[in-house]
Scaffold this active site. Sequence first.
Site, PDB file in Angstrom:
ATOM      1  N   GLY A 215     -86.713  -4.377   2.849  1.00 16.32           N
ATOM      2  CA  GLY A 215     -87.964  -3.989   2.225  1.00 16.32           C
ATOM      3  C   GLY A 215     -88.110  -2.479   2.157  1.00 16.32           C
ATOM      4  CB  SER A 216     -91.136  -0.389   2.130  1.00 14.23           C
ATOM      5  OG  SER A 216     -91.702  -0.972   0.973  1.00 14.23           O
ATOM      6  CB  THR A 217     -87.368  -0.067   6.503  1.00 12.81           C
ATOM      7  OG1 THR A 217     -86.501  -1.159   6.189  1.00 12.81           O
ATOM      8  CG2 THR A 217     -88.599  -0.579   7.235  1.00 12.81           C
ATOM      9  CE  LYS A 219     -90.654   1.385  -1.138  1.00 18.10           C
ATOM     10  NZ  LYS A 219     -92.093   1.069  -1.113  1.00 18.10           N
TER      11      LYS A 219
END
Length: 496
Positions: A215-217, A219
């Site tokens: 997920g957004s980790t 990024k």
Amino acid sequence: MNRCVRHAAAFCLLLLLALLANATRVQIVSARGYAADPANRRADIALYARPRGDILAGTRRVTGSRSTDGQLRYVRSYTDGPLYAPVTGFASQTYGASLLEGTENDLLDGSSPALRERPLWQEITRARQRGGDVHTTIDPAAQRAAFDGLAGRRGAVAALDPATGRILALVSSPSYDPAALSGAGPSVTAAWKRLNDDPEQPMLDRAIRQTYPPGSTFKVVTAAAALESGEITDVRARTVSPDPYRLPGTDVQLTNEGAGCRDASVYDAFRYSCNTVFAKLGADLGSQDVVTQAELFGFNDGDLRIPPSVAKSNVDTVMSPDQVALSSIGQYDTTATPLQMAMVAAAVGDSGRLMAPYMVDRVTNHAGTTVSTAHPHLLHQAVGARTAGQLQMLMEAVVTDGTGTNAAIPGWVVGGKTGTAQHGLANAGTPYAWFLSYARPPGSGRAAVAVAVVVEDADAVRADISGGGNAAPIARAVMEAVLKGPAAGLSPPSGS
């Protein structure tokens, strides 16, 4: 000498030679076959005739050996078995050994040549050397904080010392007691079946053997690629990022959970985890830049050992632009172990240096003499020091004024990144809650601890699940345990 005596002597000599030939055949030519015969119990009897060496966390022995009345005299025992099972694994007289019990088996059972104090004498006598002790890098306080934080929920925690790569905590939940598998007999067989049939998979080491969409980790990786390539030179400058964002070559519209993401700067998009900004950024970079950066952080490495093997974290090397966009926000086929994401946080927290993670600090023989010691080494220079500093600024803004405020620790500088990973058919499954973080003393550019947490079954309604709400408090507890402990070698900052 008469004829009869000569014949008798010759016959006796012939018998003696035949006996010697047969003994040679049995002891040399056929020895391996007899030793490998499943019906030969001598090797097992000798193996379990003495206590096995122990595995230690800090100064505490988390394994032992228990005497029985059986032919296989000693069986393995465990202290706080479920707490340390993701580290020790099991050692079973019936089913073999796993994790450290398996990879360090020759040291623990005494068969390793490294343990021999008098090699020539032991080679002549064939005497079995007593097992050695394996001293792990695990910090008991951090391990307990991670285990208690998960509180039986499906998930995992990995914590590292960024400067060395020492694994400080490795927890998988739900867990199991390895003692249930130690011996032999119907009870062990029943326990094996029960554990393997359990849909919760308590024997799966989720920290190193299970991969999840990050997920957004992820990024953090995308931002690193943009900074290293020069695609982004000013993280505070506004980007050209529509909201919603149409994935290249498709009619799929990507949106955000919150408002304020249209044309947001990388700084703001990172704080508030804007999918549209980072998906477009990844598509603009292209697959080569994203994949290269991910691999510098440790992705796509199928040979990582700590020493148990670690599942390969994946970023596809061939992707279309829309697939790159999704991969850049931790979706599509991108997957990672919790250890891998802890490695990402550790590299950012240590000026871009990614040290090889390891879990065995040293091995001692039964007399306490050290026979081997770990030597930390650099795995990759994941990013340059300047990029690492910019990533630290982004991650620290998440904790001071973003989605990760639950990870803040008074007196320490904490950087973090939340993630809520969609999964399941049409993303209908309960999202995974992620949080990765590090903590450093004020004024220092080097972190003292890095942590990654994933919670599979966050206890909240779907819309409220987030890494900041479910995983960040666990990460904070683990970091605090390390920072307060003597193993960190740190003093609390003044004024804390």
